[in-house]
Scaffold this active site. Sequence first.
Site, PDB file in Angstrom:
ATOM      1  N   GLU A 124       0.832  -1.212   0.000  1.00 39.48           N
ATOM      2  CA  GLU A 124       0.000   0.000   0.000  1.00 39.48           C
ATOM      3  C   GLU A 124       0.864   1.259   0.000  1.00 39.48           C
ATOM      4  OE1 GLU A 124      -2.798  -0.393   3.208  1.00 39.48           O
ATOM      5  OE2 GLU A 124      -3.846  -2.077   2.270  1.00 39.48           O
ATOM      6  N   GLU A 271      -5.109  -9.206   0.158  1.00 41.70           N
ATOM      7  CA  GLU A 271      -5.539  -9.218   1.562  1.00 41.70           C
ATOM      8  C   GLU A 271      -7.049  -9.093   1.627  1.00 41.70           C
ATOM      9  OE1 GLU A 271      -3.820  -6.306   4.159  1.00 41.70           O
ATOM     10  OE2 GLU A 271      -1.756  -6.723   3.505  1.00 41.70           O
TER      11      GLU A 271
END
Length: 501
Positions: A124, A271
């Site tokens: 991220e 995820e």
Amino acid sequence: MILDVMNLKKWLTNVFLLTLAMLTATSGGFVGVNVGTDVSDLPSASNMVNILKAHQITHVRLYDANAQLLKALSNTSIEVIVGVTNEDVLRIGESPSAAAAWINKNVLAYVPSTNITVIAVGSEVLSTIPNVAPVLVPAMNSLHKALVAANLNFRVKVSTPHSMDIIPKPFPPSTATFNSSWNSTMVQLLQFLKNTNSSFMLNAYPYYGYTKGDGIFPIEYALFKPLPSVKQIVDPNTLFHYNSMFDAMVDAAYYSIDALHFSDIPVVVTETGWPSLGGSNEPDATVGNAETYNNNLIRRVQNDSGPPSQPNIPISAYIYELFNEDKRNGPISEKNWGIFYPNGSAIYPLRLSASGQINGTSASVFCVAKDGADSDKLQAGLNYACGQGGANCAAIQQGQPCYLPNNVKSHASFAFNDYYQKTHSTGGTCDFDGTATVTTKDPSYGSCIYTGSSNSRGRGMSLAPTALGPSSSSKATSNMQVCSLQYLISVVGAFLALVVL
């Protein structure tokens, strides 16, 4: 002649790796697991891998390139995503030599025995360390070039996981776009993924979509539960019906990619999950909801279909995560996303397929004494297990089936295992002052049957379920895999024959 043989060896190596990549590509969707390590009583690397094997987890993602785990994963065939940490992205992005060194240390040192298939560059990055964004794609390019130099680019792909935060308005999916401030970076990134046949990595959490949605969407939508007709979620522009927030999030990524004029880049969910415990202000973080979400996620992935806009592209997803990471900062829920306790028992049942499930009393993992363990510590552990620990040690008494061989290691293994089988579902561990380890190999011998052995339940040999593994209902795909496997065997045979030349 020598030059011709060397060239042929190099060609066969490339074909070998390409064929392996083809076999992977022809599989349907799969469910993998993220492996975080912020755990107080983290098992050893070998014990973690034993847990993965015991539950037939075929794909894992590591957040770094942990040397112990990569060694322990060797010769398991488990497909591994290794991670470049956010701290290393800047250094690698600014230095091609640093990228080459990273590949040498963290990939070349382990393949082919460890089945590394993807490098995740950071986590991220655009959302958490935006100042590094200018070097993100250069870092990916440098790593890829190092893989090309090592003839591994067909086998090992490079990508980077993104938060849903880079898509400011994910609903309706048909109008979703990436945050425009990242357009230049995203175009470079998507071009890289397109050129290298790599996937777009997305971290998709319906838990946060629901809890931060101020009641806009019903919880059933977040948990993959059926919705009544009056609550159906429909994209007003395409009229696509979305049965889950998960599908809508994945489709939002596909539409965002399309908005920048790219296509044929598959989305993999790196995820997703649901916490099993939260604070007083986190009422939806419950064991029941976590069990519902992850079981429904597994069923969703195993149907080998894509979201409404891409129905023929199966979705693969990695559950977050293997263990509860109690050392993580943040709210209580942040520490409780795991599906296993560190001893290998399940926090809640996971129904993996029609023929099997993970549950708190799984008997496919045994606890035995370590080779070379200190005999005094083994004796102390044996005394504890047969005494305060409550293990049934009748079978290791003189004249009983497990008395021979009459040594402390053999007796301790039986006692350790009986204790473990009775207590692991409630948090009991296989440690005994460092003298014990878990194994998937049934330690029973002759008439000495260990607790938890299939023989102790009066059953014959059974085939293991294809838990968390790739599956495909397509006969054509199956035939392609068989043909590719036959071809691969031929290539391997030719390659091995040349090795001796």
